[in-house]
Scaffold this motif. Structure first.
Motif, PDB file in Angstrom:
ATOM      1  N   SER A 104       0.855  -1.185   0.000  1.00 39.73           N
ATOM      2  CA  SER A 104       0.000   0.000   0.000  1.00 39.73           C
ATOM      3  C   SER A 104       0.892   1.237   0.000  1.00 39.73           C
ATOM      4  CB  SER A 104      -0.908   0.028   1.237  1.00 39.73           C
ATOM      5  OG  SER A 104      -2.072  -0.730   1.033  1.00 39.73           O
ATOM      6  N   VAL A 105       0.567   2.180  -0.864  1.00 39.28           N
ATOM      7  CA  VAL A 105       1.305   3.441  -0.960  1.00 39.28           C
ATOM      8  C   VAL A 105       0.316   4.571  -0.721  1.00 39.28           C
ATOM      9  CG1 VAL A 105       2.741   4.931  -2.416  1.00 39.28           C
ATOM     10  CG2 VAL A 105       2.876   2.432  -2.657  1.00 39.28           C
ATOM     11  N   VAL A 106       0.593   5.416   0.267  1.00 41.04           N
ATOM     12  CA  VAL A 106      -0.242   6.581   0.544  1.00 41.04           C
ATOM     13  C   VAL A 106       0.631   7.817   0.414  1.00 41.04           C
ATOM     14  CG1 VAL A 106      -1.624   7.801   2.275  1.00 41.04           C
ATOM     15  CG2 VAL A 106      -1.817   5.319   2.046  1.00 41.04           C
ATOM     16  N   PHE A 158      -1.379   2.848   8.969  1.00 41.10           N
ATOM     17  CA  PHE A 158      -1.801   4.214   8.659  1.00 41.10           C
ATOM     18  C   PHE A 158      -2.629   4.807   9.800  1.00 41.10           C
ATOM     19  CE2 PHE A 158      -1.045   2.027   4.631  1.00 41.10           C
ATOM     20  CZ  PHE A 158      -0.063   2.862   4.108  1.00 41.10           C
ATOM     21  N   LEU A 159      -1.962   4.949  10.937  1.00 43.01           N
ATOM     22  CA  LEU A 159      -2.576   5.561  12.105  1.00 43.01           C
ATOM     23  C   LEU A 159      -2.701   7.066  11.901  1.00 43.01           C
ATOM     24  CD1 LEU A 159      -0.540   3.604  14.794  1.00 43.01           C
ATOM     25  CD2 LEU A 159      -2.889   3.157  14.053  1.00 43.01           C
ATOM     26  N   PRO A 160      -3.535   7.738  12.700  1.00 37.81           N
ATOM     27  CA  PRO A 160      -3.696   9.190  12.524  1.00 37.81           C
ATOM     28  C   PRO A 160      -2.381   9.963  12.533  1.00 37.81           C
ATOM     29  CG  PRO A 160      -5.405   8.350  13.964  1.00 37.81           C
ATOM     30  CD  PRO A 160      -4.480   7.200  13.704  1.00 37.81           C
ATOM     31  N   ASP A 161      -1.436   9.572  13.400  1.00 37.33           N
ATOM     32  CA  ASP A 161      -0.157  10.280  13.439  1.00 37.33           C
ATOM     33  C   ASP A 161       0.600  10.118  12.132  1.00 37.33           C
ATOM     34  OD1 ASP A 161      -0.569  11.163  16.054  1.00 37.33           O
ATOM     35  OD2 ASP A 161       0.249   9.322  16.888  1.00 37.33           O
ATOM     36  N   VAL A 162       0.534   8.947  11.542  1.00 38.85           N
ATOM     37  CA  VAL A 162       1.230   8.711  10.277  1.00 38.85           C
ATOM     38  C   VAL A 162       0.593   9.540   9.163  1.00 38.85           C
ATOM     39  CG1 VAL A 162       1.768   6.959   8.545  1.00 38.85           C
ATOM     40  CG2 VAL A 162       1.999   6.424  10.979  1.00 38.85           C
ATOM     41  N   LEU A 163      -0.721   9.590   9.122  1.00 41.92           N
ATOM     42  CA  LEU A 163      -1.392  10.416   8.113  1.00 41.92           C
ATOM     43  C   LEU A 163      -1.036  11.893   8.293  1.00 41.92           C
ATOM     44  CD1 LEU A 163      -4.929   8.745   8.038  1.00 41.92           C
ATOM     45  CD2 LEU A 163      -2.968   8.287   6.556  1.00 41.92           C
ATOM     46  N   THR A 164      -0.897  12.315   9.549  1.00 44.67           N
ATOM     47  CA  THR A 164      -0.489  13.699   9.815  1.00 44.67           C
ATOM     48  C   THR A 164       0.915  13.958   9.287  1.00 44.67           C
ATOM     49  OG1 THR A 164      -1.903  13.845  11.759  1.00 44.67           O
ATOM     50  CG2 THR A 164      -0.078  15.411  11.626  1.00 44.67           C
ATOM     51  N   TRP A 165       1.821  13.000   9.458  1.00 43.15           N
ATOM     52  CA  TRP A 165       3.176  13.155   8.892  1.00 43.15           C
ATOM     53  C   TRP A 165       3.110  13.338   7.382  1.00 43.15           C
ATOM     54  CZ3 TRP A 165       5.613   8.337  11.741  1.00 43.15           C
ATOM     55  CH2 TRP A 165       5.915   8.696  13.063  1.00 43.15           C
ATOM     56  N   ILE A 166       2.280  12.537   6.717  1.00 44.15           N
ATOM     57  CA  ILE A 166       2.183  12.628   5.260  1.00 44.15           C
ATOM     58  C   ILE A 166       1.742  14.029   4.852  1.00 44.15           C
ATOM     59  CG2 ILE A 166       1.034  11.735   3.202  1.00 44.15           C
ATOM     60  CD1 ILE A 166       0.706   9.065   4.714  1.00 44.15           C
ATOM     61  N   VAL A 167       0.744  14.555   5.559  1.00 47.72           N
ATOM     62  CA  VAL A 167       0.192  15.870   5.221  1.00 47.72           C
ATOM     63  C   VAL A 167       1.162  16.992   5.580  1.00 47.72           C
ATOM     64  CG1 VAL A 167      -1.657  17.515   5.718  1.00 47.72           C
ATOM     65  CG2 VAL A 167      -2.192  15.089   5.434  1.00 47.72           C
TER      66      VAL A 167
END
Length: 327
Positions: free
Chosen positions: A71-73, A102-111
């Motif tokens: 999976s690539v996000v 893909f925890l909330p913290d990881v999604l925040t890092w991406i953004v």
């Protein structure tokens, strides 16, 4: 009972509601019930992706013995090549799936930091014993490096990461990359990693259910998982360093590392010993031991002050190493 096996005080914010803590797995029946629980999937992830302007892609890659899904996000709009995390999911190498990365913290890092996160769907034990999962994850990492341009990834800013069992696999994959000529890695981020199979540390004897440990992954569960990974009697067997990286004597030539662990969890002493051997090998390491923290405390109680501090330390480290590598 010997005084050295007494348990230090838990952080009170982390044990205010121990009823929320999942039951420890110590036998086959409990393991089957754990495996039967529903896992996160793309449908659960998609609302957060849409809200944050992120996209998810799947790629099927060849690995030893078959194929594996990645999976690539990444951000929907990409300008240039981005830093990346190759993030291996936890679950003791016996449970979980890639969407758990893909925890909330990881999604925040991406953004917030404009990064790409790749997570592999490796084979679990006991269906396949170690080091099969490490070999699969390594093959996936090589594929990512070979397709970095297509994935909008800056291969000079590729970080290997994982938590718990995924942290142990990240350490194994880092050793495989060193010993097989690449790919090059900027760093390795090992979060409460599951590194050693021998159960010969003080923390292995401290944090048992029999000794009153408050923990979703006490020593009894750790022993069950390693038996699933390596078979009974593994403690005295000749085990590959790619299956149990704590057995590696020479950690020189590895990328800089971040290691964090709870002060009240079974992995504490093996993780600190691993950090010490990294230093011995000339590798820079940032280490955090969070007082009163059990395994995955920041996931269980994310709003506790110690959890907030732990997550801030990880974010700070990522920001610094990515910024330094960007020049």
């Amino acid at each position: 009972m010997s005084a050295r096996f007494e348990i230090p005080a838990y952080d009170p914010d982390l044990i205010a509601d121990v009823g929320r803590m999942p039951s420890a797995v110590t036998n086959e029946q409990q393991f089957r019930e754990w495996r039967a629980e529903p896992l996160p999937g793309l449908d659960e992830l998609r609302p957060a992706l849409d809200e944050l302007g992120l996209v998810h892609e799947e790629h099927v890659v060849a690995v030893p013995g078959g194929k594996m899904v990645l999976s690539v996000v990444r951000p929907r709009t990409v300008a240039g090549r981005l830093p990346a995390l190759y993030l291996i999911h936890g679950g003791g190498m016996i449970a979980g799936n890639r969407f758990g990365s893909f925890l909330p913290d990881v999604l925040t890092w991406i953004v917030d930091h404009g990064i790409v996160v790749v997570s592999p769907e490796y084979t679990l034990a006991p269906e396949q014993r170690a080091p099969q999962a490490a070999m699969e994850c390594y093959a996936g990492l090589r594929w990512v490096a070979e397709h970095a341009i297509d994935l909008s990834i800056d291969d000079d800013r590729l970080v290997l990461a994982g938590g718990s069992g995924g942290g142990g696999l990240a350490a194994s994959v880092s050793l495989l990359a060193r010993d097989n000529g690449g790919p090059g890695l900027l760093a390795q981020m090992l979060l409460c990693p599951q590194l050693g199979d021998r159960h010969d540390t003080v923390s292995s004897e401290q944090f048992t259910l029999a000794n009153g440990a408050i923990d979703p992954w006490p020593s009894e569960t750790n022993r069950y998982a390693w038996n699933a990974l390596l078979g009974e009697g593994h403690e005295d067997a000749d085990v590959s360093i790619y299956a149990s990286p704590a057995r590696a004597d020479d950690l020189s030539g590895l990328p800089q590392a971040f290691i964090d662990v709870g002060g009240n969890e079974v992995f504490r002493d093996a993780d600190l010993a691993y950090a010490s051997r990294l230093w011995q090998g000339g590798v820079n390491v940032e280490v955090h031991v969070w007082p009163g923290g059990y395994h995955s405390f920041d996931f269980m109680v994310p709003d506790a002050p110690v959890s907030i501090a732990a997550k801030a330390a990880r974010t700070s480290w990522l920001e610094r190493i990515f910024a330094a590598a960007a020049g």
